[in-house]
Design an enzyme around this catalytic site. Structure first.
Site, PDB file in Angstrom:
ATOM      1  N   GLU A 181      26.507  73.212  40.143  1.00  0.00           N
ATOM      2  CA  GLU A 181      27.406  74.377  40.113  1.00  0.00           C
ATOM      3  C   GLU A 181      26.628  75.607  40.570  1.00  0.00           C
ATOM      4  O   GLU A 181      25.406  75.707  40.373  1.00  0.00           O
ATOM      5  CB  GLU A 181      27.918  74.591  38.676  1.00  0.00           C
ATOM      6  CG  GLU A 181      28.829  75.813  38.548  1.00  0.00           C
ATOM      7  CD  GLU A 181      29.591  75.869  37.224  1.00  0.00           C
ATOM      8  OE1 GLU A 181      29.383  74.998  36.354  1.00  0.00           O
ATOM      9  OE2 GLU A 181      30.415  76.796  37.071  1.00  0.00           O
ATOM     10  N   ASN A 188      33.218  76.255  35.935  1.00  0.00           N
ATOM     11  CA  ASN A 188      33.953  77.504  35.766  1.00  0.00           C
ATOM     12  C   ASN A 188      33.875  78.371  37.026  1.00  0.00           C
ATOM     13  O   ASN A 188      34.787  79.130  37.328  1.00  0.00           O
ATOM     14  CB  ASN A 188      33.396  78.279  34.567  1.00  0.00           C
ATOM     15  CG  ASN A 188      33.595  77.532  33.259  1.00  0.00           C
ATOM     16  OD1 ASN A 188      34.444  76.645  33.166  1.00  0.00           O
ATOM     17  ND2 ASN A 188      32.819  77.865  32.242  1.00  0.00           N
ATOM     18  N   ASN A 207      39.250  73.065  37.491  1.00  0.00           N
ATOM     19  CA  ASN A 207      38.254  72.770  36.465  1.00  0.00           C
ATOM     20  C   ASN A 207      38.691  73.338  35.122  1.00  0.00           C
ATOM     21  O   ASN A 207      39.047  74.526  35.034  1.00  0.00           O
ATOM     22  CB  ASN A 207      36.908  73.400  36.848  1.00  0.00           C
ATOM     23  CG  ASN A 207      35.865  73.242  35.759  1.00  0.00           C
ATOM     24  OD1 ASN A 207      35.377  72.137  35.525  1.00  0.00           O
ATOM     25  ND2 ASN A 207      35.530  74.335  35.069  1.00  0.00           N
ATOM     26  N   GLU A 208      38.682  72.508  34.096  1.00  0.00           N
ATOM     27  CA  GLU A 208      38.943  72.942  32.706  1.00  0.00           C
ATOM     28  C   GLU A 208      40.068  73.964  32.624  1.00  0.00           C
ATOM     29  O   GLU A 208      39.917  75.031  32.011  1.00  0.00           O
ATOM     30  CB  GLU A 208      37.653  73.485  32.070  1.00  0.00           C
ATOM     31  CG  GLU A 208      36.590  72.418  31.909  1.00  0.00           C
ATOM     32  CD  GLU A 208      35.372  72.825  31.082  1.00  0.00           C
ATOM     33  OE1 GLU A 208      35.223  74.023  30.782  1.00  0.00           O
ATOM     34  OE2 GLU A 208      34.580  71.925  30.743  1.00  0.00           O
ATOM     35  N   TYR A 241      30.131  67.941  25.629  1.00  0.00           N
ATOM     36  CA  TYR A 241      28.732  68.360  25.439  1.00  0.00           C
ATOM     37  C   TYR A 241      28.359  68.143  23.977  1.00  0.00           C
ATOM     38  O   TYR A 241      29.208  68.283  23.089  1.00  0.00           O
ATOM     39  CB  TYR A 241      28.560  69.830  25.837  1.00  0.00           C
ATOM     40  CG  TYR A 241      28.713  70.046  27.337  1.00  0.00           C
ATOM     41  CD1 TYR A 241      27.682  69.740  28.211  1.00  0.00           C
ATOM     42  CD2 TYR A 241      29.911  70.517  27.874  1.00  0.00           C
ATOM     43  CE1 TYR A 241      27.819  69.913  29.586  1.00  0.00           C
ATOM     44  CE2 TYR A 241      30.057  70.702  29.248  1.00  0.00           C
ATOM     45  CZ  TYR A 241      29.003  70.393  30.096  1.00  0.00           C
ATOM     46  OH  TYR A 241      29.144  70.562  31.460  1.00  0.00           O
ATOM     47  N   GLU A 273      31.816  65.829  33.386  1.00  0.00           N
ATOM     48  CA  GLU A 273      30.793  66.703  32.799  1.00  0.00           C
ATOM     49  C   GLU A 273      30.382  66.106  31.462  1.00  0.00           C
ATOM     50  O   GLU A 273      31.239  65.934  30.579  1.00  0.00           O
ATOM     51  CB  GLU A 273      31.308  68.133  32.576  1.00  0.00           C
ATOM     52  CG  GLU A 273      31.435  68.939  33.843  1.00  0.00           C
ATOM     53  CD  GLU A 273      31.770  70.411  33.584  1.00  0.00           C
ATOM     54  OE1 GLU A 273      31.307  70.969  32.581  1.00  0.00           O
ATOM     55  OE2 GLU A 273      32.511  70.977  34.408  1.00  0.00           O
ATOM     56  N   GLN A 280      24.054  69.368  34.160  1.00  0.00           N
ATOM     57  CA  GLN A 280      24.144  69.404  35.603  1.00  0.00           C
ATOM     58  C   GLN A 280      22.883  68.732  36.143  1.00  0.00           C
ATOM     59  O   GLN A 280      22.269  67.968  35.414  1.00  0.00           O
ATOM     60  CB  GLN A 280      24.313  70.841  36.068  1.00  0.00           C
ATOM     61  CG  GLN A 280      25.628  71.436  35.505  1.00  0.00           C
ATOM     62  CD  GLN A 280      25.997  72.808  36.058  1.00  0.00           C
ATOM     63  OE1 GLN A 280      25.379  73.333  36.942  1.00  0.00           O
ATOM     64  NE2 GLN A 280      27.046  73.383  35.489  1.00  0.00           N
TER      65      GLN A 280
HETATM   66  O1  AHR Z   1      28.479  72.836  32.939  1.00  0.00           O
HETATM   67  C1  AHR Z   1      28.605  74.130  32.434  1.00  0.00           C
HETATM   68  C2  AHR Z   1      30.057  74.539  32.234  1.00  0.00           C
HETATM   69  O2  AHR Z   1      30.613  73.771  31.215  1.00  0.00           O
HETATM   70  C3  AHR Z   1      30.979  74.315  33.402  1.00  0.00           C
HETATM   71  O3  AHR Z   1      30.974  75.367  34.310  1.00  0.00           O
HETATM   72  C4  AHR Z   1      32.318  74.200  32.750  1.00  0.00           C
HETATM   73  O4  AHR Z   1      33.202  73.385  33.467  1.00  0.00           O
HETATM   74  C5  AHR Z   1      32.009  73.692  31.366  1.00  0.00           C
HETATM   75  O5  AHR Z   1      32.619  74.447  30.389  1.00  0.00           O
END
Ligand code: AHR
Length: 502
Positions: free
Chosen positions: A27, A72, A172-173, A244, A292, A352
């Site tokens: 990103e 994002n 995205n999201e 995450y 992700e 990432q």
């Molecule tokens: O990977 C970091 C961020 O986490 C990304 O930009 C977003 O898609 C997610 O919230």
């Protein structure tokens, strides 16, 4: 010492492992692109500004597909800013990460870098501030061979051959209130399906990913999946999942169990997809793209302060988690969980790739190193290709703060018929005791123990840095297998046990 039993049968097939399960994500965020893969003044940079030392580390991971440019970031991105003569590209304010973006790297540069690291692009289109037209324009620019305005523009920009991007993320999201252009399920579903139909009309060979929930804690999960897919189902191929993990409260036994949540997440998303399939009387299955995933918490407090006080600047130090040994164990448990769903989970992106919550860390003008999480990913990518097999695991269990019945032994196997190789991936979650595993391999006559790779460390908090890059590194064990079926696993360890046909 604890004891467990693993029965593997050649016919207990989960599904073929899609190589794209070992994807990653780049990103325009922090120092992932700038000072990460691209640093023109670095001594190891090539003529295009790409760091060769970083590219070599990326190549080691053998990553088939890389998601780009966000995240994002994509929800405010104008892709046109990143093409054409570099000196005339505009500087923009990226609202997602409060960063100055000078667009020195755009889609053509990223395509060249992907070639350099033997990977393919997975592109995301902006469905935050933009819509159908910008998505179509980018697709025409990237994939149309020539003879139209935007494909000819690409050729004029030096990219003679089309990039042939096969996988495209529809935003995205979009369920997240933090997202620029955040949408309700109805708003997103409508925009996504119209974008999808138009994109497939332009290039029917592409595959599309509908945005799923940003995480399992979202109040709209899993209604978001059901409502958005009720619009997009026929036009898309995948739905996305993001997750995450954190050990912010320092409860390692609980942290190591977090892959149970991943397992529940995957099962719930499959159920949501199949519910929509039933409602639509459809014959098609939607596949999962876990595009992700990673551990992310070490940098959060510092980043929150930085984002508040820092002036607009290029490539700030953001999301630079320095990973511990225990984070690598979690990454291993998550990869095992993905393999257990190889029938429906066909893509995943470690988020990432460089500097930003990443397996690879760089110093500006200096070295680069493999973080702890590099290793389970490397091993899974290297040895986890073939057919995933579901082992019957009998393991003692424990309860943690958030999870019950957590097996101390987490395991899955992959049978690589072409290489006559069977690999067992296993994590011993027990923090203090060895585990003695009785292995029963059925249908693998003539296969012999070949190698046991282990990642272990007496210090759960051990880290690798550019100055001390080998504090956590895998080793080969010669003493772990007795009587050809009794396998010893060290406490708190990631294990790759390889068998080959003699
Ligand atoms: O990977 C970091 C961020 O986490 C990304 O930009 C977003 O898609 C997610 O919230």
């Amino acid at each position: 010492m604890k004891e467990a039993r693993v029965t593997l049968e050649r016919a207990f097939q989960i599904g073929d492992v899609d190589a794209r399960m070992y994807g990653s994500f780049v990103e325009h965020l922090g120092r992932c692109v700038y000072e990460g893969l691209y640093e023109p003044n670095h001594p190891a940079a090539d003529a295009s500004g790409f760091r060769r030392d970083v590219a070599d580390l990326v190549k080691e991971l053998n990553i088939p597909i890389i998601r780009y440019p966000g995240g994002n970031f994509v929800s405010g991105y104008r892709w046109e800013d990143g093409v054409g003569p570099v000196e005339s590209r505009p500087k923009r304010l990226d609202l997602a990460w409060r960063t100055l973006e000078d667009n020195a790297v755009g889609v053509n540069e990223f395509a060249s870098w992907c070639k350099m690291v033997d990977s393919e692009m997975m592109l995301a289109v902006n469905l935050g501030t933009r819509g159908v037209e910008a998505a179509l324009d980018l697709l025409e620019y990237c994939n149309h061979p020539g003879g139209s305005y935007l494909s000819d523009l690409r050729i004029k920009h030096g990219a003679k051959d089309p990039h042939n991007v096969k996988v495209w993320c529809l935003g995205n999201e979009m369920d997240g209130p933090w997202q620029t252009g955040h949408k309700t399920p109805e708003e997103y579903g409508r925009l996504a399906v119209e974008t999808a139909r138009a994109m497939k009309a332009l290039d029917p060979s592409i595959q599309l990913v509908s945005c799923g929930s940003s995480n399992t804690k979202m109040p709209t999960f899993p209604v978001w999946e059901m409502e958005t897919l009720s619009h997009t189902y026929d036009a898309v191929d995948f739905v996305s999942l993001h997750q995450y993990f954190s050990n912010a409260d320092g409860d390692t036994a609980n942290f190591l169990a977090c892959s149970l949540e991943t397992d529940r997440f995957i099962k719930t998303v499959i159920a949501a997809c199949d519910y929509v399939k039933a409602v639509k009387r459809s014959k098609k299955d939607i596949m999962l793209s876990f595009d992700e995933w990673n551990v992310w918490y070490h940098s959060l407090t510092k980043d929150a302060d930085e984002m508040r006080d820092r002036p607009w600047q290029k490539a700030p130090h953001l999301l630079e988690d320095v990973y511990t040994f225990e984070d690598a164990l979690v990454a291993g448990c998550v990869l095992i969980t993905f393999l257990k769903h190889a029938d429906r989970l066909k893509m995943a992106c470690l988020a990432q790739l460089i500097n930003v919550i990443a397996p690879i860390m760089t110093e500006k003008g200096g070295g680069a190193c493999r973080q702890t999480i590099f290793y389970p990913f490397l091993h899974a990518s290297r040895y986890g290709r073939g057919t995933a097999l579901l082992p019957v695991v009998m393991s003692p269990k424990y309860d943690s703060k958030e999870y019950t019945d957590v097996p101390y032994l987490e395991a899955v196997a992959v049978n690589n018929e072409e290489e006559n190789e069977l690999t067992l991936f296993a994590v011993n979650r027990d923090l203090t005791e060895d585990m003695l595993v009785t292995l029963d391999l059925k249908g693998f006559d003539g296969y012999r123990f070949a190698e046991h790779i282990v990642l272990e460390n007496p210090d759960l908090k051990a880290v690798n840095t550019v100055n001390a890059p080998d504090a956590v590194r895998p080793a080969t064990r010669n003493d772990s297998m007795q009587d050809s079926n009794m396998l010893n696993l060290r406490p708190a360890s990631w294990n790759v046990v390889r068998f080959q046909k003699a």
